[in-house]
Design an enzyme around this catalytic site. Sequence first.
Site, PDB file in Angstrom:
ATOM      1  N   LYS A   1      32.999  -1.503 -20.052  1.00  0.00           N
ATOM      2  CA  LYS A   1      32.064  -0.541 -19.226  1.00  0.00           C
ATOM      3  C   LYS A   1      30.712  -0.722 -19.593  1.00  0.00           C
ATOM      4  O   LYS A   1      30.409  -0.983 -20.956  1.00  0.00           O
ATOM      5  CB  LYS A   1      32.579   0.785 -19.268  1.00  0.00           C
ATOM      6  CG  LYS A   1      31.762   1.970 -18.630  1.00  0.00           C
ATOM      7  CD  LYS A   1      32.110   1.945 -17.289  1.00  0.00           C
ATOM      8  CE  LYS A   1      30.924   2.680 -16.576  1.00  0.00           C
ATOM      9  NZ  LYS A   1      30.954   2.440 -15.279  1.00  0.00           N
TER      10      LYS A   1
ATOM     11  N   VAL B   1      30.012   5.001  -8.731  1.00  0.00           N
ATOM     12  CA  VAL B   1      29.852   5.579 -10.205  1.00  0.00           C
ATOM     13  C   VAL B   1      28.420   5.661 -10.443  1.00  0.00           C
ATOM     14  O   VAL B   1      28.167   6.820 -11.089  1.00  0.00           O
ATOM     15  CB  VAL B   1      30.856   4.977 -11.141  1.00  0.00           C
ATOM     16  CG1 VAL B   1      30.816   5.397 -12.683  1.00  0.00           C
ATOM     17  CG2 VAL B   1      32.324   4.722 -10.538  1.00  0.00           C
TER      18      VAL B   1
ATOM     19  N   CYS C   1      24.080  -4.067 -10.231  1.00  0.00           N
ATOM     20  CA  CYS C   1      24.712  -2.761  -9.964  1.00  0.00           C
ATOM     21  C   CYS C   1      24.099  -2.253  -8.663  1.00  0.00           C
ATOM     22  O   CYS C   1      23.022  -1.828  -8.778  1.00  0.00           O
ATOM     23  CB  CYS C   1      24.737  -1.550 -11.055  1.00  0.00           C
ATOM     24  SG  CYS C   1      25.464  -0.056 -10.496  1.00  0.00           S
TER      25      CYS C   1
ATOM     26  N   LYS D   1      25.410 -11.382 -14.732  1.00  0.00           N
ATOM     27  CA  LYS D   1      26.085 -11.074 -13.759  1.00  0.00           C
ATOM     28  C   LYS D   1      25.321 -10.884 -12.240  1.00  0.00           C
ATOM     29  O   LYS D   1      24.375 -10.097 -12.316  1.00  0.00           O
ATOM     30  CB  LYS D   1      26.935  -9.836 -13.957  1.00  0.00           C
ATOM     31  CG  LYS D   1      28.008  -9.487 -12.981  1.00  0.00           C
ATOM     32  CD  LYS D   1      28.870  -8.431 -13.373  1.00  0.00           C
ATOM     33  CE  LYS D   1      29.705  -8.155 -12.371  1.00  0.00           C
ATOM     34  NZ  LYS D   1      30.666  -6.900 -12.791  1.00  0.00           N
TER      35      LYS D   1
ATOM     36  N   GLY E   1      37.588  -5.280  -4.429  1.00  0.00           N
ATOM     37  CA  GLY E   1      39.096  -5.595  -4.065  1.00  0.00           C
ATOM     38  C   GLY E   1      39.145  -6.824  -3.064  1.00  0.00           C
ATOM     39  O   GLY E   1      38.342  -7.583  -3.045  1.00  0.00           O
TER      40      GLY E   1
ATOM     41  N   GLY F   1      39.322  -7.468 -11.441  1.00  0.00           N
ATOM     42  CA  GLY F   1      38.708  -6.033 -11.531  1.00  0.00           C
ATOM     43  C   GLY F   1      39.343  -4.897 -11.019  1.00  0.00           C
ATOM     44  O   GLY F   1      40.482  -4.286 -11.401  1.00  0.00           O
TER      45      GLY F   1
END
Lengths: 303, 282
Positions: free
Chosen positions: A45, A71, A130, A165, A217, A265
Site C-alpha cells: 500500500k 480511497v 493516483c 507507475k 477490474g 490488483g
Amino acid sequence: MVNLGVKVHKLELKNPVMTASGTFGYGKEFDDFIDVNSLGGIIVKATTSKHREGNPYPRMAETPMGMLNAVGLQNKGIEYFVNEIYPKLTSYNTNVIANVSDSTIEGYVQVAEQMNKLDHIAGIELNISCPNVKEGGMAFGTSCPSAIAVTKAVREVYDKTLIVKLSPNVTSITEIALAVEEAGADAISLINTLLGMAINFETRKPVLSTVTGGLSGPAIKPVALRMVWQVAKAVKVPVIGLGGITTAADAIEFLLAGATAVQIGTANFIDPTTTVKVISGIENYLLRHNISSVNELIGALDC
Amino acid sequence: MKKYIADLTVTNNTQLNSKHHLLELKATAPLPDMVPGQFVEVKVEGSETTYLRRPFSIHRVNRETNSLHLLIKVVGDGTAKLASIALGETVNVMFPLGKGFELTNNKQVLLVGGGCGVAPLYFLAEKLFEQGNQVNVLIGGRTSADILLDDQYAKFGKVYISTEDGSKGEKGMVTSHSILRSNTNNASDYTAPDDKLNGHFDKIYSCGPDGMMRAIAHYAELRNIPCEVSLENTMACGIGACLCCVVESNEGNVCVCTEGPVFDSKRLKGWTMETEVGCSLD
C-alpha cells in the site's frame, strides 16, 4: 520443469506475478489464504511523507466487471511505516516493493530517502498516477515536465530499482513513458486506474464522496493491454503490466504484449488466491506449449 | 482468528417473507471457531451486474450439521441470485471475517434488531444464553411481515416486538418500546429500583438501520450502559486490503471489515449524545 523466473532491472522475480499496490494491504492480510512467498513480489500500500486520513466514506462503487475507488492514499506516513510496518515485512522471502506517493516533490523525496535505507525493500514504485487526491498523485503523471521533475528528484536519492507507475488518463501514454525513462526510471508499471464516475439515479447524487474515482477490474483490461503494448514497443526499460488481470490467460496476454512481469490488483478482492492460480496457470501454459522459459513469451505477440 | 475460503453446499433455502431468505450452507471440513457478529463474504455466480462478493452476518452456526446459516435480504440482482439458489448447489465463501461482539457473563443484556439487522442476533443470543446471561431480544419493523424469526429467540430469553403499524407487539418505533422506558431520562436519577426492567440493562447489543442504532446508542449512553453496534458499510475485499468500507472513529478512518463490523458505539465519531438522532426503520 519450466523456468518462470524473470528479471525487472535488478529485481530477480521467481515468477512474473506481483500484487498491485492498494489491493494487497501489506501482505499479511492474505497470509491465511496463500503463501505470499510464492509470489514474484508484492507491492505494498502507498506510503506518503505524512499521515493521510484518505477520503470520506463512501469510497467505492461497484461497476460492470469492475469497481471505482476513491480511497485517497489513506496511510499512516513514512515514519509509522519504518517503525511499525517494515519490521513485519522483513520476514517475507520475496521482493517487497514500496509504493511511494505524495502531494509535493519534497514529500516524494523524503519517503524515497527513507525507503532507500531499508534493506528488505527491494525497490520502490513511484505513484504519479493516483486519481483520488486533490494535490499531487495523478497531477504529476499527466504532464511530461512534472513527471520528469518528480522522477529525477527521486532518482537522485534512491539507489535501488525505481519503478514509475503511469496513469492512463493521458493523451499519449508513450510520451510520458519515454519521459520518465529518460528521467531515470529503471522500469515502468502501467496502468493505474482510469478516472470514472458513478451516479445514484434515484437520489440524483454521486455514489462516491469525491464524485469521481478510479476504475479498476476486468472492465479496464483492454485499455491496459493496449497501453502496455504501446509502451513496451517505445521504451528500453522493462514494463510491468496491470489492469484487470484475473486469470493466467490475462497475464499471458500482457506478457505477449511486452510486459516482463504483471501485477494482480482488484481480482485479489474477489478471490484472495488469484495470484497463486495465475502462477500455476502460466506454468501449465508453458508445459502445454512446450516452452521452457516464461521469458520466451515476453513481447512474443505475432503481429 | 484464521480465515478460510471454501465451497459450501446449500442444504436449505427458506423464504421468510417477500424480501428475506434463510440459507443453510454445509461445509465438508469442520467449521472453525467463530464469534457472533463476525461475517462472511459470498461470491455470487450468474449475476452479470455483481462483480464483488457480498458480505453477510453469520446468523447461526450449527455444529451438529456443520453448517452456517445466513439471512439474505434481496436488495439487487446479486442477492436475488443468492436467494433463488437451489439445494445442492455450492457457493464460495470467505469466513469468518471481522471482529464480533464482546460477550458478557451472567448479566442482564438487551439485543435490539431492526429488519435484516436481526441477522447476527440468533448466534449472539445463543452464546449469551450459554454464558449465563438474562437475554432480552427486542425486534422492530414496519409491519408484522417485517418481524423475522422472532419465535427462534424464545429458547434463549424474552422476546419483545415493536411494529410501526401495531400489527404485532407494541405499536411504534422499536426505540419507544416500553421495556426501554424508564422513570427518568436523567442518568444520575436512574438507579431507582423498580419492579420492571425499566431500561435496566448491563449491556446493549444492536444491529439494524443506522438511525435505530444511533438512537439505541444514545439511549445507552444516557444510562451509562455499554453498547455495541454492528455496521454494514459497502465493502469490497472484507479483509482490510482495499480500505473502502471505512467509518470515522475517534482515531480516524478505520475499516469496518477488520476493526468491526461490531464497534463500541462510543468509539464511533458522531455517535455520542451531542449528535442529533432520529429513527426510521426500513
